[in-house]
Design an enzyme around this catalytic site. Sequence first.
Site, short mmCIF file in Angstrom:
data_model
loop_
_atom_site.label_atom_id
_atom_site.label_comp_id
_atom_site.label_asym_id
_atom_site.label_seq_id
_atom_site.Cartn_x
_atom_site.Cartn_y
_atom_site.Cartn_z
CB SER A 1 -0.94 0.01 1.22
OG SER A 1 -1.86 -1.05 1.15
CB THR B 1 -3.38 3.99 2.26
OG1 THR B 1 -3.13 2.65 1.85
CG2 THR B 1 -4.14 4.73 1.18
#
Length: 528
Positions: free
Chosen positions: A113, A176
């Site tokens: 991510s 993220t």
Amino acid sequence: MRIRTAILSGVLPIAIASHAAAVVMPAHQTSNPWYTDAATSTNAKAAATTPNKAKNVILFVGDGMGVSTLTAARILQGQQKGNQGEEGLLSFETFPHTALVKTYNVDAQTPDSAGTMIAMMSGVKSDAGVLGVSENIERGDCSTVSGNELITAIELAELKGMSTGIISTARITHATPAAAYAKSADRDWEDDGDLPDDAKAAGCEDIASQLINFEPNLEARIEGADVDGLDVVMGGGRRSFLPKDAAFNSDDAVSSVEGDRTDNRDLTAEWKARYPNGDYVFDQSSFDGVNANTATKLFGLFNESHMQYEADRGNDVAGEPSLTEMTTKAIDILDNNSKGYILVVESGRIDHGHHAGSAYSALTDAIELSNAVKAAADATSADDTLILVTADHSHVFTIAGYPKRGNPILGKVVNVGETTPTTAADGMPYTTVGYTNGLGFHDLGNATDGDAVYSEGVQAGRADLASVDTESSGFHQEALVPLDSETHAGEDISLHARGPGSQFVRGVVEQNLVFHLINQALDLLASE
């Protein structure tokens, strides 16, 4: 052979051979809802005109939300409403423009991510496991950060005088959301307690501290910059902002010592000192009390670690807002700025549900993301707000067998024309959805916390599901390869878009194009 065009009543032109007899489709075909619905949709898209430039951009990232997750979530959503399910759509699947996105990192075929979000935030692909830096970084080596920092869309928006917001149902220091604001040689350096001694000696700053110091750090990196800092930040991960001392526990702490910091800094206090007119909130009540019309800054940390799964949210100690509620509140605050805004919204726990082998957890969080996107679309105008909905990567989550139409997506496969579960070659029934690898089958009954499985151990391979309720919230699907956590997958994911600049979302694209779509819509690099 020469081709001419026949115009049929109420449908698109159809090319036919000029020497053939006129083709007239039978009424039972042209009046069939499958036919008319598709024709109406195609004609609407053909007639649509979309401006290039936007005032605002909202980027939604469903962490781990691959195409199979979208399919299963839309079916589950429909079935929860009493429909067969397959015919439905998630809110953003109605958007007019779609592309497929390649997700690999510079050094990884199947990505993580951090590297994927770097691409979307900076326009540059980079390595797995690092934040806000180029591929020239060496993971874990703080000294390689300097000179390899990348500027993000969030930072460019700040420099342009726009309002900015970051929301996640994961820890706000997780990969993220952190890729939008942090520069780090390792995504795991969420607080100073995570920093190795050599990184501390080299003066590395942990991710939580970088969030609090976003404003002065950006001004130090960009000569002449004068920004006012992030306007809305909401998510989990409170532990990385508090000292490792019970005296600093929040009212809803579930651990005896909530904080993880070893430097005795209370970053929530530092944030309040920097923004004395801002609102710091940590539960549903304090969140509800924020007046979006007058709020200048909002900082919400609703859990020690990740926020609850949507299915488990009602069990939170002090209550926490849904992704939809956070999104709506953020828009109501950010749109007070006449220069516009960028809002990044991550549904982080879709990914965690899949890692735990809990399709129920992953899919219910994906449905909640759809709800949040709908709320954002309803609260904004397609004339001035570009909404992008995508994922960072997929998961090894499959939809298999030959279940009949309307068969429960979380249920056992019942073949077309049958009424009882189909059996495999081993004589046992099997589910429609499953995982290639992971912890495997566990039946935890009505448990709504997908992570409860981690205390159960690995149990890959086949199990006799004949008497098991596979649709229950605590059921964890079978897996082929035994692993202590299910993994990401490497196939393409989707990108859905509505609003100014959305017409450029098409084809098969590299993931770093997402940044360039945002920049194109907002002219982030244009001088004022």
